[in-house]
Design a protein around this motif. Structure first.
Motif, mmCIF file in Angstrom:
data_model
loop_
_atom_site.group_PDB
_atom_site.id
_atom_site.type_symbol
_atom_site.label_atom_id
_atom_site.label_comp_id
_atom_site.label_asym_id
_atom_site.label_seq_id
_atom_site.Cartn_x
_atom_site.Cartn_y
_atom_site.Cartn_z
ATOM 1 N N ILE A 51 0.829 -1.211 0.000
ATOM 2 C CA ILE A 51 0.000 0.000 0.000
ATOM 3 C C ILE A 51 0.862 1.259 0.000
ATOM 4 N N GLU A 52 1.920 1.277 0.820
ATOM 5 C CA GLU A 52 2.758 2.470 0.910
ATOM 6 C C GLU A 52 3.471 2.760 -0.406
ATOM 7 N N THR A 53 3.922 1.709 -1.087
ATOM 8 C CA THR A 53 4.573 1.911 -2.380
ATOM 9 C C THR A 53 3.581 2.455 -3.400
ATOM 10 N N ARG A 54 2.353 1.964 -3.369
ATOM 11 C CA ARG A 54 1.339 2.472 -4.302
ATOM 12 C C ARG A 54 0.924 3.898 -3.958
ATOM 13 N N LYS A 55 1.017 4.269 -2.704
ATOM 14 C CA LYS A 55 0.785 5.675 -2.349
ATOM 15 C C LYS A 55 1.864 6.556 -2.981
ATOM 16 N N ASP A 56 3.125 6.109 -2.885
ATOM 17 C CA ASP A 56 4.203 6.863 -3.516
ATOM 18 C C ASP A 56 4.002 6.928 -5.027
ATOM 19 N N ALA A 57 3.560 5.802 -5.625
ATOM 20 C CA ALA A 57 3.313 5.794 -7.063
ATOM 21 C C ALA A 57 2.231 6.795 -7.435
ATOM 22 N N THR A 58 1.205 6.877 -6.619
ATOM 23 C CA THR A 58 0.111 7.805 -6.887
ATOM 24 C C THR A 58 0.612 9.247 -6.830
ATOM 25 N N ARG A 59 1.403 9.554 -5.812
ATOM 26 C CA ARG A 59 1.967 10.909 -5.700
ATOM 27 C C ARG A 59 2.808 11.247 -6.929
ATOM 28 N N GLU A 60 3.675 10.308 -7.332
ATOM 29 C CA GLU A 60 4.577 10.576 -8.458
ATOM 30 C C GLU A 60 3.820 10.707 -9.773
ATOM 31 N N VAL A 61 2.778 9.906 -9.952
ATOM 32 C CA VAL A 61 1.975 10.004 -11.172
ATOM 33 C C VAL A 61 1.294 11.361 -11.256
ATOM 34 N N VAL A 62 0.691 11.791 -10.171
ATOM 35 C CA VAL A 62 0.022 13.098 -10.162
ATOM 36 C C VAL A 62 1.039 14.209 -10.415
ATOM 37 N N LYS A 63 2.196 14.110 -9.766
ATOM 38 C CA LYS A 63 3.240 15.115 -9.957
ATOM 39 C C LYS A 63 3.671 15.194 -11.424
ATOM 40 N N LEU A 64 3.883 14.029 -12.045
ATOM 41 C CA LEU A 64 4.311 14.008 -13.448
ATOM 42 C C LEU A 64 3.236 14.576 -14.359
ATOM 43 N N LEU A 65 1.984 14.215 -14.131
ATOM 44 C CA LEU A 65 0.907 14.728 -14.975
ATOM 45 C C LEU A 65 0.737 16.238 -14.813
ATOM 46 N N HIS A 66 0.936 16.746 -13.617
ATOM 47 C CA HIS A 66 0.940 18.202 -13.443
ATOM 48 C C HIS A 66 2.064 18.831 -14.278
ATOM 49 N N MET A 67 3.235 18.201 -14.279
ATOM 50 C CA MET A 67 4.382 18.738 -15.022
ATOM 51 C C MET A 67 4.103 18.829 -16.521
ATOM 52 N N ILE A 68 3.345 17.868 -17.046
ATOM 53 C CA ILE A 68 3.125 17.862 -18.497
ATOM 54 C C ILE A 68 1.805 18.538 -18.878
ATOM 55 N N GLY A 69 1.262 19.324 -17.951
ATOM 56 C CA GLY A 69 0.177 20.217 -18.312
ATOM 57 C C GLY A 69 -1.225 19.767 -17.991
ATOM 58 N N ASN A 70 -1.391 18.705 -17.219
ATOM 59 C CA ASN A 70 -2.726 18.280 -16.807
ATOM 60 C C ASN A 70 -2.963 18.799 -15.393
ATOM 61 N N PRO A 71 -3.760 19.860 -15.220
ATOM 62 C CA PRO A 71 -3.883 20.497 -13.906
ATOM 63 C C PRO A 71 -4.678 19.696 -12.890
ATOM 64 N N ARG A 72 -5.549 18.804 -13.359
ATOM 65 C CA ARG A 72 -6.348 17.993 -12.435
ATOM 66 C C ARG A 72 -6.580 16.609 -13.033
ATOM 67 N N PRO A 73 -5.559 15.761 -12.990
ATOM 68 C CA PRO A 73 -5.685 14.426 -13.587
ATOM 69 C C PRO A 73 -6.681 13.548 -12.848
ATOM 70 N N LYS A 74 -7.255 12.630 -13.589
ATOM 71 C CA LYS A 74 -8.218 11.664 -13.053
ATOM 72 C C LYS A 74 -7.505 10.322 -12.911
ATOM 73 N N VAL A 75 -7.426 9.836 -11.677
ATOM 74 C CA VAL A 75 -6.613 8.667 -11.366
ATOM 75 C C VAL A 75 -7.505 7.524 -10.888
ATOM 76 N N ALA A 76 -7.363 6.359 -11.528
ATOM 77 C CA ALA A 76 -8.151 5.175 -11.178
ATOM 78 C C ALA A 76 -7.263 4.129 -10.525
#
Length: 312
Positions: free
Chosen positions: A161-186
Motif C-alpha cells: 500500500i505504501e509503495t502504491r501511495k508513492d506511485a500515486t503521488r509521483e503520477v500526479v506530480k508528473l501529470l501536473h508537469m506535463i500540463g494536466n492540472p487535475r488528472p483523473k486517477v483510477a
C-alpha cells in the motif's frame, strides 16, 4: 493463411508532438548513458541531441562508443565521455555522474536492467532520496487523443500500500508537469465493488479514500475494472456516470507488476501506442529503456526526463 496475430496493431508508435515541444522549451538535461557503446542507445542519443532535448554524457568503453558514433556519422568530440569497462562499472559511472551533479538524468544503455538499477540504488551513487522508486509509463495513441499513464509496470513486483501511495503521488506530480492540472486517477481491480474475496478491490478502496484526503489537484476513484476506467459506454450501462474518473481516466495505479506490465504491452502491441517510461523518486529522473523500445518511445522517454528535470 497468414500467421500474423489479428489482434496485433500494424501502426508505428509516434512520439507525441506536445511532449516534444515541452521538452524543447526546457533546458536540455545532461543525460548520463550507462554503457552507451551500442547501436540503440547511440541512435537514441543522437536523435534526441539533434532534437535539442538532451546533451549526452557517455559512459562505457571508449572504442565501442566512438565506433558507433562513426557508424552514425556523428561527431561526439564536444561531449563528455567517461571511460568504464563492462556493465557494472559503466552503470556506476553513470550513477555517480548524476549523484555528483555532473549529469541530470540517468539512462540505460547496453547493460542488463538489474545491473543498471543496482547502480542507481547504490549508496555511494548518491541518488537515493528516501522515497521509493516507481516506474511510470505515459502511453499515447498514434492518432493523438487522451493519453493514459500507468504505474508500476517495470520496477516494483508486488507493491504494498505504501509503495502504491508513492506511485500515486509521483503520477500526479508528473501529470501536473506535463500540463494536466487535475488528472483523473483510477485504482485498478477486477470489479467496482469492494469484495473481501478480491484483495485488490479492498486495497483500491483504501487507496482512493487516502488519496482524496492527502493529494490535491487530482480526482481519484477505486476500485474500478478496466472497462469502467476506459469506456464511457460501460460507465453508462453500469450507472456510474456520477463518478468523476470512470470512463475518462488519465492514469491507472495497478496492484502488481503482472497487471501493469500486461496492460502497458496491450496498449503498445494492440493499439500501436507510444510508451514513454520514466523512474521517479530518485535524485534525478531515471530512464529504464528496453531493447524492444522503438525509436519513438525512446524519444518520448527522453522528453519526459527533460520535462521532469526542468520541474525538479
Amino acid at each position: 493463411m497468414s500467421d500474423t496475430n489479428p489482434f496485433l496493431s500494424t501502426r508505428d508508435a509516434v512520439c507525441p508532438p506536445t511532449l516534444l515541444e515541452m521538452a524543447q522549451k526546457a533546458k536540455s538535461p545532461r543525460v548520463a548513458i550507462a554503457r552507451a557503446g551500442a547501436p540503440l542507445p547511440m541512435e537514441a542519443a543522437r536523435d534526441a541531441t539533434e532534437a535539442n532535448i538532451m546533451e549526452p554524457v557517455f559512459t562505457g568503453e571508449r572504442a565501442l562508443i566512438e565506433s558507433e558514433a562513426e557508424r552514425l556519422g556523428w561527431d561526439i568530440s564536444q561531449f563528455q565521455l567517461i571511460e568504464a569497462e563492462g556493465e557494472q562499472d559503466s552503470g556506476m559511472a553513470a550513477a555517480m555522474a548524476c549523484g555528483e551533479g555532473r549529469a541530470d538524468v540517468m539512462m540505460k544503455g547496453q547493460l542488463h536492467s538489474d545491473t543498471f538499477m543496482r547502480a542507481a540504488l547504490a549508496r555511494d551513487a548518491g541518488l537515493r532520496t528516501g522515497n521509493r522508486l516507481v516506474h511510470i509509463f505515459h502511453i499515447s495513441h498514434p492518432d493523438g487523443g487522451r493519453p493514459i499513464t500507468i504505474s508500476d509496470a517495470a520496477v516494483n513486483v508486488d507493491p504494498n500500500i505504501e509503495t502504491r501511495k508513492d506511485a500515486t503521488r509521483e503520477v500526479v506530480k508528473l501529470l501536473h508537469m506535463i500540463g494536466n492540472p487535475r488528472p483523473k486517477v483510477a485504482f485498478l481491480s477486477a470489479t467496482e465493488s469492494v469484495l473481501p474475496a478480491v484483495p485488490s478491490s479492498v486495497e483500491a478502496d483504501e487507496l482512493a479514500t487516502w488519496a482524496k484526503s492527502e493529494i490535491e489537484g487530482a480526482e481519484f476513484s477505486g476500485p474500478l475494472a478496466l472497462d469502467l476506467i476506459l469506456s464511457p459506454a460501460a460507465v453508462a450501462t453500469k450507472k456510474l456516470t456520477a463518478d468523476p474518473v470512470a470512463g475518462q481516466a488519465d492514469a491507472i495505479i495497478v496492484p502488481d507488476i503482472v497487471s501493469g506490465n500486461s496492460l502497458f504491452k496491450a496498449f503498445v502491441y494492440l493499439t500501436g501506442g507510444c510508451a514513454a517510461g520514466i523512474v521517479m523518486g530518485a535524485k534525478v529522473p531515471v530512464l529504464l529503456t528496453s531493447r524492444a523500445d522503438p525509436p519513438a518511445a525512446r524519444m518520448a522517454s527522453i522528453c519526459l526526463a527533460a520535462i521532469a528535470n526542468a520541474n525538479a
